[in-house]
Design a protein around this motif. Sequence first.
Motif, PDB file in Angstrom:
ATOM      1  N   GLY A 232      -4.711   6.878  -1.128  1.00 27.98           N
ATOM      2  CA  GLY A 232      -3.666   7.668  -0.490  1.00 27.98           C
ATOM      3  C   GLY A 232      -2.369   7.725  -1.263  1.00 27.98           C
ATOM      4  O   GLY A 232      -1.666   8.733  -1.259  1.00 27.98           O
ATOM      5  N   LYS A 233      -2.039   6.630  -1.959  1.00 29.28           N
ATOM      6  CA  LYS A 233      -0.762   6.605  -2.664  1.00 29.28           C
ATOM      7  C   LYS A 233      -0.761   7.517  -3.894  1.00 29.28           C
ATOM      8  O   LYS A 233       0.265   7.718  -4.521  1.00 29.28           O
ATOM      9  N   TYR A 234      -1.927   8.078  -4.230  1.00 28.88           N
ATOM     10  CA  TYR A 234      -1.994   9.010  -5.361  1.00 28.88           C
ATOM     11  C   TYR A 234      -2.038  10.461  -4.895  1.00 28.88           C
ATOM     12  O   TYR A 234      -2.304  11.357  -5.679  1.00 28.88           O
TER      13      TYR A 234
ATOM     14  N   TYR B 123       0.809  -1.218   0.000  1.00 33.70           N
ATOM     15  CA  TYR B 123       0.000   0.000   0.000  1.00 33.70           C
ATOM     16  C   TYR B 123       0.842   1.268   0.000  1.00 33.70           C
ATOM     17  O   TYR B 123       0.406   2.295  -0.478  1.00 33.70           O
ATOM     18  N   ASN B 124       2.027   1.194   0.527  1.00 36.38           N
ATOM     19  CA  ASN B 124       2.931   2.351   0.540  1.00 36.38           C
ATOM     20  C   ASN B 124       4.360   1.868   0.327  1.00 36.38           C
ATOM     21  O   ASN B 124       5.181   1.928   1.236  1.00 36.38           O
ATOM     22  N   PRO B 125       4.680   1.363  -0.855  1.00 36.93           N
ATOM     23  CA  PRO B 125       6.002   0.753  -1.053  1.00 36.93           C
ATOM     24  C   PRO B 125       7.137   1.777  -1.133  1.00 36.93           C
ATOM     25  O   PRO B 125       7.720   2.016  -2.186  1.00 36.93           O
TER      26      PRO B 125
ATOM     27  N   ARG C 242      -1.382   4.759 -13.684  1.00 31.15           N
ATOM     28  CA  ARG C 242      -0.659   5.230 -12.495  1.00 31.15           C
ATOM     29  C   ARG C 242      -0.503   4.149 -11.432  1.00 31.15           C
ATOM     30  O   ARG C 242       0.302   4.299 -10.498  1.00 31.15           O
ATOM     31  N   HIS C 243      -1.258   3.072 -11.527  1.00 28.02           N
ATOM     32  CA  HIS C 243      -1.206   2.028 -10.509  1.00 28.02           C
ATOM     33  C   HIS C 243      -0.112   0.997 -10.764  1.00 28.02           C
ATOM     34  O   HIS C 243       0.222   0.217  -9.868  1.00 28.02           O
TER      35      HIS C 243
ATOM     36  N   THR D 151      -1.332   6.160   6.607  1.00 30.71           N
ATOM     37  CA  THR D 151      -0.406   7.236   6.242  1.00 30.71           C
ATOM     38  C   THR D 151       0.256   6.904   4.916  1.00 30.71           C
ATOM     39  O   THR D 151       0.889   5.864   4.799  1.00 30.71           O
ATOM     40  N   SER D 152       0.098   7.769   3.934  1.00 32.96           N
ATOM     41  CA  SER D 152       0.651   7.496   2.603  1.00 32.96           C
ATOM     42  C   SER D 152       2.032   8.151   2.451  1.00 32.96           C
ATOM     43  O   SER D 152       2.228   9.282   2.855  1.00 32.96           O
TER      44      SER D 152
END
Length: 905
Positions: A769-771, A575-577, A756-757, A792-793
């Motif tokens: 969030g990652k965007y 989710y937040n790499p 974008r994914h 939290t992104s």
Amino acid sequence: MKKHILSLAILSLFYTKSEACAWSDPDYDYFNLFTQTIIKDKSYLPFLHSYSTRFYTEFKPTQIPSENIESWRKFFNNQLTYSETDYLVNKMPMNDLNDLKRGNPNNPLLKKLGTGFYQRYSEGIDYLIEAKYLEPYMKINYVENPDSFFYTPAESDKNATNLDYNKTVAALTSLYNAAKNPEIRQRYGFQLVRFNHYTRNFDKALEAFKTYVEPVKLKGAPYFMALDQLAGAQRGLQMNSDANWNFFQVFMNSKSRKESAFVSMKLSDTASFNNILKRAGTSEEKNMAYFLLGYEDFANPIPLMEKMYDINPDSEILKVMAARSINELERSYLPTYYYTSDKTDNLSIQKDVPGNDKTSTPEVKENKKELSFWDKIVRFFKNLFGGSKSDKTGDGNKTDQSDDELLENPDRIPFFTENTNYYWPEDKPKDFLNELEKFTEKTKEKSKDEFWQISDAYLKFLKKDYKASTEILNDIKTGNPEYLEEIKRMKVLNDIVSQPKITAEYEDHLMKNYAEYFIEKEIKQDSTHTDEYNYYGPVPSTASFLKDVLANRYFLQGEDGKSFLMSNRLSDLQYNPNSSLVKSVEEFYRKPDKTQFEQQIIAKNMDDVGNIDAFFGVIYGDRAMRTGDFEKAKSYYQKAQGFIGIPRLNYDWVSSTQPKVPHQYTAGEYNGFRNISSLIFGHNVWESFESSDDISMAAEDYSQFPFIKSSMNKLEIADALIQLKKLAGGKDEKAAKANQLIGNLLYNTSILGYYRHLYVMDVDNSNGGKYDFWATDKKTPYQYYYKNFLSTSYIEPDNFDLAIGYYKKALDLSTDKEDKARILFQMASAEQGKYYQYEAKNTANVDYSDPKWSEKTDAHEKQLHEIKNQKFRTYFALLKTQYADTETSRSLMGSCSYFNYFMKK
């Protein structure tokens, strides 16, 4: 567990801190390490600290015995147990008692007692028969207010007015006069007071109390039951001061009726308290009045506790106040999640990202201890002989900290934070730890109850004086099992939190002595157990607190991978790499000599991604792609061919009995690695992320590049980009097209692109969030540890200059005006991304309380608009001035509203 969802929902409207779940329960937001319920007088359990309910409810009702049942046990000479007496008085059918009276008992309990039981206690049994007859009617007749907005249906058709008033009063009076036993006579008096109260004959209720209750001269359970009814009748006559006083007497003298008496007092103003204080004739009454005042107004309990101490330092209610006070402090010192307190939530591109022209400054910590001359000498030689600074990991050389530096770190849990949850702005938590510690130290010298020593030890634990806390605990001599359990737990807490650094040796110590706190036990759920009991998730526990402490310690030590895995599973990295965190987790994964603690407690959270090497390969390959390093990406993707897919779960939102199962990707489905359309090299024709790619995207001419297949995996795409990059070094139209295709892919996989994914480990391009365009000015947005990681992104920002660089080469080499117009538009789109990044880094940050808020925000917006047109519209301007006559421009004006606006203004 809490079931008061409706009231909580209403309160949530005023909640100032937003939680990940709107239905969060504030009583789940701290660890409750100091067990409030160790107070000895259990009748005060409802008055312990709670935010989600008016009264504390986390105890078994049987912990508060009923003085009425105890009185009946005594009446029956303790022939029955408490539960048997409760059954006889409250649950046994009236007919069973009549059978006993007739000499033919059928109820098992009455059979055991025998027929002689009635002869011995006939007056009591006769009273219970009458009371059971009356009980269904003993409700006040509810009268609906004609102006009431709500309709309140009656709970039952029966109420006191359904009985014949004269006959009932006559019968009770006759029974009263016939009774020989004073207590039974007083019970009939209670029934007379209650009956008159519930039929709204309030004056007669007062008269009945004076005539039938007071003359008996007993002040046991029946007396205070009657006094409770008298106070209700006085409330009906608007005799509020007298009603409050009598409810106050019930509160003081009753065990099981304290909660209802408190509610009935209606102490809504200072005058009500003052009236009670004026009438208080004994020290005990004054003490209780101060307790009630402290319970209602809990901003700072110490002044009232001082008054209570002066009256009786060993009173039980003073301990209740202390338990509440400690609980209030604990919510600020030990929340289940420490919110980041800094205000640097603006976007900042990391300094190691190509194209970044702004470096971040290290965070300056406040309250830093001034180093002594000797400390400075020691640090000098450590730095001199400790190796290159570049060899250290993490921010601020975390791995090179001394024990003293680690112990003095202001972010070391526990510490006070105002970022806890509260309902009203004026209820912001106050740190009265020092005051309470002084009070506790003073009180433990006067009181013989070990409660105060335990409290003192706990407050020193919150102050991080673990040595003093442990010494106090070691000196306590007690046989109270609840105290012993609290002492045992606090000794464990002191041991773990006082450790400066969590080393391999200390991890062995944890497994040897405290494994029970870290090895999770399987909880079997009863088939009849409903979801409401798990509505807020697992209850915070000592074990979960200790895991948080260790996660925080690893974080402060620079062992981010271990910190992350203490609170998360490996799959959560999807989710937040963020690259630096992923690297730290991988380093732990590849560590060859893991301790038993690392193997059993930490590494177990790495078992849900299938092939772990492939999982890391995809993350690293994705990051390399986003930075334009296609060769490195290919090397990682070659190791990722065993990737089973981005780990997602399938949920059944309808049935709670259905398990959450891993998603199985079908043969043609994008899984994070395979089944990617060649449209990734194309261009956008329709700004719609929800539409399918063949609607939103259009292909370029790939005929010169046969290695671009209609469907590819990431390894094949990386290989195609490497070939395109070689071709892009030429000087012909093919080189121009190769550069354009590379630029297209980099833009299409950026935050603004349809794909974008693809390189942020997501399954589709839906928002999330990652965007976001924001991040923090620090290397990581996590200030304490990686708990609540998914809320939290933070992913390294796109470098739009990479795409622009390839587009520039394509523009220079291309000879076709239509192609040039298309390339310029793509460059302008990438430049738009740079503006969004700039905008996110330069927010207004004007406080809403500022009287010139509107003026300042308008000025800021105007300034941003000017900067956008001056610095971030370069390629739109070229397109307008040099390529407005192209078919491409005219087509874009029809599909892009912003470009249309720009061209016409």
